[in-house]
Design a protein around this motif. Structure first.
Motif, short mmCIF file in Angstrom:
data_model
loop_
_atom_site.label_atom_id
_atom_site.label_comp_id
_atom_site.label_asym_id
_atom_site.label_seq_id
_atom_site.Cartn_x
_atom_site.Cartn_y
_atom_site.Cartn_z
N MET A 1 0.90 -1.12 -0.02
CA MET A 1 0.15 0.01 -0.08
C MET A 1 0.87 1.23 0.08
SD MET A 1 -2.97 1.13 2.89
CE MET A 1 -4.07 -0.29 2.76
N SER A 2 0.45 2.02 -0.82
CA SER A 2 1.29 3.50 -1.04
C SER A 2 1.13 4.40 0.31
CB SER A 2 1.14 4.06 -2.30
OG SER A 2 -0.15 4.39 -2.42
N THR A 59 -7.69 7.82 6.05
CA THR A 59 -7.99 6.73 5.04
C THR A 59 -8.86 7.51 3.81
OG1 THR A 59 -8.68 5.36 6.91
CG2 THR A 59 -9.87 5.01 5.06
N PHE A 62 -6.23 9.13 1.36
CA PHE A 62 -5.48 7.67 0.86
C PHE A 62 -6.51 7.36 -0.28
CE2 PHE A 62 -5.34 3.12 0.02
CZ PHE A 62 -4.06 3.02 -0.31
N MET A 63 -8.09 7.11 -0.10
CA MET A 63 -8.84 6.87 -1.13
C MET A 63 -8.90 7.79 -2.40
SD MET A 63 -12.63 5.69 0.45
CE MET A 63 -12.48 6.04 2.17
N GLN A 65 -6.58 9.70 -3.13
CA GLN A 65 -5.37 9.74 -3.96
C GLN A 65 -5.25 8.64 -4.96
OE1 GLN A 65 -1.65 10.04 -1.53
NE2 GLN A 65 -1.27 7.95 -2.23
N GLU A 66 -5.66 7.29 -4.46
CA GLU A 66 -5.72 6.21 -5.24
C GLU A 66 -6.72 6.06 -6.28
OE1 GLU A 66 -3.01 3.79 -4.67
OE2 GLU A 66 -2.47 5.57 -3.52
N LEU A 67 -7.99 6.71 -6.14
CA LEU A 67 -9.04 6.55 -7.03
C LEU A 67 -8.62 7.79 -8.13
CD1 LEU A 67 -12.35 6.56 -5.00
CD2 LEU A 67 -11.14 4.71 -6.35
N SER A 68 -7.98 8.84 -7.64
CA SER A 68 -7.68 9.76 -8.90
C SER A 68 -6.62 9.08 -9.73
CB SER A 68 -7.06 10.97 -8.05
OG SER A 68 -8.16 11.58 -7.25
N ALA A 69 -5.54 8.45 -8.92
CA ALA A 69 -4.59 7.90 -9.67
C ALA A 69 -5.02 6.99 -10.81
CB ALA A 69 -3.50 7.51 -8.79
N ARG A 70 -6.07 6.12 -10.46
CA ARG A 70 -6.44 4.98 -11.10
C ARG A 70 -7.67 5.45 -12.47
NH1 ARG A 70 -4.56 3.19 -7.06
NH2 ARG A 70 -3.72 1.02 -6.97
N CYS B 37 0.73 4.04 4.12
CA CYS B 37 -0.68 4.07 5.04
C CYS B 37 -0.91 3.22 5.89
CB CYS B 37 -1.86 4.49 4.25
SG CYS B 37 -1.92 6.01 3.61
#
Lengths: 96, 96
Positions: A1-2, A59, A62-63, A65-70, B37
């Motif tokens: 996990m990043s 949390t 993190f959501m 960041q990860e959704l935007s990246a995908r 995280c």
């Protein structure tokens, strides 16, 4: 996990944790001074709440960041991701 | 509501809070170093657990103190209060 890439969020989390640390020191002082258990309990509940909302904040960031990246840039924007995640944060804040 | 009279308990609570304070500082370091995280989340969960068990410890000591003060010495001893309160502490530890 990043890890968390957003500097502003990291600063926000650090500030919250620093405040919680100060609250913990305050509670130690209260115990040393022999203050009533009920007052100490209130302060401990406050720290717990502060830690929980820090956890939720991390949390949700993190959501985001990860959704935007995908997602393709347009899709993320079109879905008004920020708004949804604001609601998610509110929901998670109620349960913990 | 009264304070905690027992010195040993107060020292125990202070030690627990001091440890939690150190854990919080460790989490701040982790964020500054950009650690994942998930690792930060584990550490935050650990502090939360430590604070909760400190809270339970304080509550049970308070119970013991107040019940002992209100019961005749023989009754408190006969009821094996310590044993009951040990169980209460276990029960409270499971729910929070």
């Amino acid at each position: 996990m990043s890890d968390l890439a957003d500097d502003k969020t990291r600063k926000d989390l650090l500030n919250r944790l620093r405040r919680a640390e100060g609250q913990l020191r305050g509670i130690q002082r209260m115990i040393e001074e022999g203050q009533p258990c009920l007052d100490i309990a209130s302060q401990m509940a406050a720290v717990r709440k502060a830690l929980d909302s820090t956890y939720v904040r991390m949390t949700v960031c993190f959501m985001e960041q990860e959704l935007s990246a995908r997602l393709p840039a347009n899709a993320a924007k079109g879905a008004a991701l920020g708004e949804v995640l604001g609601d998610v944060q509110t929901l998670l804040g109620k349960i913990r």
